[in-house]
Design a protein around this motif. Structure first.
Motif, PDB file in Angstrom:
ATOM      1  N   GLU A  27       0.526  -0.733   0.271  1.00 25.79           N
ATOM      2  CA  GLU A  27      -0.042   0.061  -0.102  1.00 25.79           C
ATOM      3  C   GLU A  27       0.456   1.077  -0.098  1.00 25.79           C
ATOM      4  N   ASP A  28       2.306   1.021   0.470  1.00 26.09           N
ATOM      5  CA  ASP A  28       3.126   2.559   0.176  1.00 26.09           C
ATOM      6  C   ASP A  28       3.659   2.320  -1.245  1.00 26.09           C
ATOM      7  N   THR A  29       4.116   1.563  -1.785  1.00 29.80           N
ATOM      8  CA  THR A  29       4.923   1.350  -2.673  1.00 29.80           C
ATOM      9  C   THR A  29       4.682   2.513  -4.072  1.00 29.80           C
ATOM     10  N   GLU A  30       3.539   2.832  -4.293  1.00 31.04           N
ATOM     11  CA  GLU A  30       3.303   3.700  -5.249  1.00 31.04           C
ATOM     12  C   GLU A  30       4.120   4.864  -4.917  1.00 31.04           C
ATOM     13  N   ARG A  31       3.437   5.937  -3.617  1.00 32.04           N
ATOM     14  CA  ARG A  31       3.993   6.637  -3.564  1.00 32.04           C
ATOM     15  C   ARG A  31       5.511   7.042  -3.269  1.00 32.04           C
ATOM     16  N   SER A  34       7.183   6.654  -6.392  1.00 31.45           N
ATOM     17  CA  SER A  34       7.186   7.827  -6.950  1.00 31.45           C
ATOM     18  C   SER A  34       7.995   9.114  -6.144  1.00 31.45           C
ATOM     19  N   GLU A  35       8.101   8.577  -5.085  1.00 28.94           N
ATOM     20  CA  GLU A  35       9.081  10.126  -4.562  1.00 28.94           C
ATOM     21  C   GLU A  35      10.566   9.871  -4.526  1.00 28.94           C
ATOM     22  N   ALA A  36      11.078   8.756  -4.979  1.00 29.39           N
ATOM     23  CA  ALA A  36      12.237   8.059  -5.265  1.00 29.39           C
ATOM     24  C   ALA A  36      12.200   9.052  -6.697  1.00 29.39           C
ATOM     25  N   LEU A  37      11.772   8.293  -7.978  1.00 25.37           N
ATOM     26  CA  LEU A  37      11.276   8.681  -8.933  1.00 25.37           C
ATOM     27  C   LEU A  37      11.272  10.564  -8.979  1.00 25.37           C
ATOM     28  N   GLU A  38      10.780  10.798  -8.165  1.00 24.48           N
ATOM     29  CA  GLU A  38      11.215  12.531  -7.951  1.00 24.48           C
ATOM     30  C   GLU A  38      12.300  12.628  -8.198  1.00 24.48           C
ATOM     31  N   ILE A  39      12.767  11.842  -7.114  1.00 20.93           N
ATOM     32  CA  ILE A  39      14.367  12.915  -6.146  1.00 20.93           C
ATOM     33  C   ILE A  39      15.209  13.033  -7.336  1.00 20.93           C
ATOM     34  N   GLY A  40      15.371  11.629  -8.139  1.00 23.29           N
ATOM     35  CA  GLY A  40      15.982  11.307  -9.398  1.00 23.29           C
ATOM     36  C   GLY A  40      16.500  10.136  -9.759  1.00 23.29           C
ATOM     37  N   TYR A  41      16.463   8.819  -8.457  1.00 22.47           N
ATOM     38  CA  TYR A  41      15.968   8.166  -9.009  1.00 22.47           C
ATOM     39  C   TYR A  41      15.397   7.202 -10.253  1.00 22.47           C
ATOM     40  N   ARG A  42      16.583   5.861 -11.404  1.00 19.06           N
ATOM     41  CA  ARG A  42      15.911   6.207 -12.144  1.00 19.06           C
ATOM     42  C   ARG A  42      16.511   4.438 -12.312  1.00 19.06           C
ATOM     43  N   HIS A  43      16.233   3.560 -11.070  1.00 19.24           N
ATOM     44  CA  HIS A  43      16.822   2.200 -11.358  1.00 19.24           C
ATOM     45  C   HIS A  43      16.346   1.515  -9.479  1.00 19.24           C
ATOM     46  N   ILE A  60       5.463   3.731 -12.256  1.00 18.17           N
ATOM     47  CA  ILE A  60       6.566   3.789 -13.663  1.00 18.17           C
ATOM     48  C   ILE A  60       4.921   4.414 -14.397  1.00 18.17           C
ATOM     49  N   ALA A  61       3.860   4.174 -14.305  1.00 14.57           N
ATOM     50  CA  ALA A  61       3.261   4.374 -15.208  1.00 14.57           C
ATOM     51  C   ALA A  61       2.513   6.103 -15.322  1.00 14.57           C
ATOM     52  N   GLN A  62       2.849   6.401 -13.751  1.00 17.65           N
ATOM     53  CA  GLN A  62       1.847   8.256 -13.613  1.00 17.65           C
ATOM     54  C   GLN A  62       3.269   8.980 -13.705  1.00 17.65           C
ATOM     55  N   SER A  63       4.727   8.194 -13.726  1.00 16.42           N
ATOM     56  CA  SER A  63       6.098   9.612 -13.322  1.00 16.42           C
ATOM     57  C   SER A  63       5.885  10.217 -15.171  1.00 16.42           C
ATOM     58  N   ILE A 228      27.202  -1.936  -6.978  1.00 12.80           N
ATOM     59  CA  ILE A 228      25.628  -1.518  -6.928  1.00 12.80           C
ATOM     60  C   ILE A 228      24.813  -1.641  -5.411  1.00 12.80           C
ATOM     61  N   VAL A 229      24.385  -0.964  -5.748  1.00 13.67           N
ATOM     62  CA  VAL A 229      23.715  -0.600  -4.321  1.00 13.67           C
ATOM     63  C   VAL A 229      22.231   0.412  -4.447  1.00 13.67           C
ATOM     64  N   PHE A 230      21.117  -0.017  -3.489  1.00 14.24           N
ATOM     65  CA  PHE A 230      20.236   0.464  -3.344  1.00 14.24           C
ATOM     66  C   PHE A 230      19.476   0.322  -1.883  1.00 14.24           C
ATOM     67  N   PRO A 231      19.254   1.133  -0.751  1.00 13.18           N
ATOM     68  CA  PRO A 231      18.781   1.061  -0.282  1.00 13.18           C
ATOM     69  C   PRO A 231      17.721   1.517  -0.010  1.00 13.18           C
ATOM     70  N   LYS A 232      16.493   1.055   1.072  1.00 10.32           N
ATOM     71  CA  LYS A 232      15.207   1.564   1.417  1.00 10.32           C
ATOM     72  C   LYS A 232      14.977   2.473   2.314  1.00 10.32           C
ATOM     73  N   SER A 233      14.218   2.837   1.686  1.00 12.33           N
ATOM     74  CA  SER A 233      13.496   3.715   2.363  1.00 12.33           C
ATOM     75  C   SER A 233      11.906   4.278   2.238  1.00 12.33           C
ATOM     76  N   VAL A 234      11.415   4.531   3.052  1.00  9.89           N
ATOM     77  CA  VAL A 234       9.988   5.098   2.591  1.00  9.89           C
ATOM     78  C   VAL A 234      10.217   6.678   3.656  1.00  9.89           C
ATOM     79  N   ARG A 235      10.792   7.048   3.904  1.00  8.12           N
ATOM     80  CA  ARG A 235      10.759   8.229   4.092  1.00  8.12           C
ATOM     81  C   ARG A 235      11.925   9.210   3.043  1.00  8.12           C
ATOM     82  N   ARG A 236      10.802  10.636   2.810  1.00 12.81           N
ATOM     83  CA  ARG A 236      11.447  11.028   1.367  1.00 12.81           C
ATOM     84  C   ARG A 236      12.643  11.879   2.005  1.00 12.81           C
ATOM     85  N   ALA A 237      12.533  12.716   3.337  1.00 11.23           N
ATOM     86  CA  ALA A 237      14.470  12.929   3.296  1.00 11.23           C
ATOM     87  C   ALA A 237      15.196  11.832   3.296  1.00 11.23           C
TER      88      ALA A 237
END
Length: 277
Positions: A27-31, A34-43, A60-63, A228-237
């Motif tokens: 339930e939190d994944t889309e948000r 989306s925030e990650a993509l807004e920040i600049g993540y592409r992977h 991805i679809a709404q980005s 190659i690294v991909f840390p996880k967080s659900v907080r925009r900051a």
């Protein structure tokens, strides 16, 4: 900011920094994506077993970001390794993601008790050849498993995604990978908070010297090692903090001090191969 890329052994490029959605609730994944993509993540790194591929696909679809600017990874779960199951599993993942191909498809674990990871690798080669995955690789494989799938198919995985952080540096696997042009992706790159890495002088002092957080210092250590690294967080900051790794560089001495934190097998925080089947 442009994220540096790494060239894989099949000629494709992968962004060295991404966003992982392990344990991100569906339930939190889309948000969050989306925030990650807004920040600049592409992977973006997901997996069938995470149960959140739909949320990744919705983001991805709404980005509005062109598909060729994105790098999307998903993974084959252990109970789909046998027979033609991998062929069905990739189609299911693509439908959930709303994509016609992924950029990287991984075998999630070798699950040796099942005895089917060589079959799975043979099917991943077919999936790649069919254009449903641009690159293929593995996750949590030891050297013996890597050597077995290569011997069976003649195809070397582009990636091995493994638990890796300063307390658990996996030098047998990373050394072999460097010799065979297999790139390493680090999961659990911050040690999942188990060893107080951020309070250790090697990390805390390096962070302070550059005006960065301890987490940024550890992630930068991964980057400078070529992982190659991909840390996880659900907080925009925190997503933003994890993204800001490319305006500083650890010194040789700082890298060596963090290298010295390796605890070998005592540093592991995740499951072993025998615990996942």
């Amino acid at each position: 900011m442009t994220i540096p890329t790494v060239k894989l052994n099949d000629g494709h490029q992968i962004p060295q920094l991404g966003y992982g959605v392990f344990l991100v609730p569906p339930e939190d994944t889309e948000r969050a994506v989306s925030e990650a993509l807004e920040i600049g993540y592409r992977h973006i790194d997901t997996a069938a077993i995470y149960r959140n591929e739909e949320g990744v696909g919705a983001a991805i679809a709404q980005s509005g970001i062109p598909r060729d600017e994105l790098f999307i990874t998903t993974k084959l779960w252990n109970d789909r390794q046998g027979g033609d199951e991998p062929l069905a599993a990739i189609d299911e993942s693509l439908a959930k993601l709303g994509l016609d191909h992924v950029d990287l498809y991984l075998i999630h674990w070798p699950a040796p008790k099942r005895g089917s990871y060589v079959n799975a690798w043979e099917k991943l080669v077919a999936i790649r050849d069919a254009g449903k995955a641009r690159s293929i690789g593995v996750s949590n494989f030891h050297v013996s498993h890597l050597e077995e799938v290569i011997a069976a198919t003649g195809v070397t995985p582009a990636i091995n995604q493994i638990e890796l952080h300063p307390a658990y540096q996996r030098r047998d696997i990373t050394g072999w990978a460097a010799e065979h042009d297999v790139h390493i992706e680090s999961w659990g790159p911050l040690g999942q908070g188990k060893y107080d890495l951020f309070e250790l002088p090697a990390v805390a002092d390096a962070a302070a010297a550059h005006g960065k957080s301890p987490a940024q210092a550890v992630l930068r250590w991964h980057i400078q090692h070529g992982f190659i690294v991909f840390p996880k967080s659900v907080r925009r900051a925190r997503l933003q903090e994890n993204f800001d790794l490319f305006d500083f560089e650890l010194t040789t001495d700082q890298m060596a001090s963090i290298d010295a934190l390796d605890r070998a097998d005592d540093g592991r925080v995740g499951a072993t191969i025998d615990e996942v089947n």
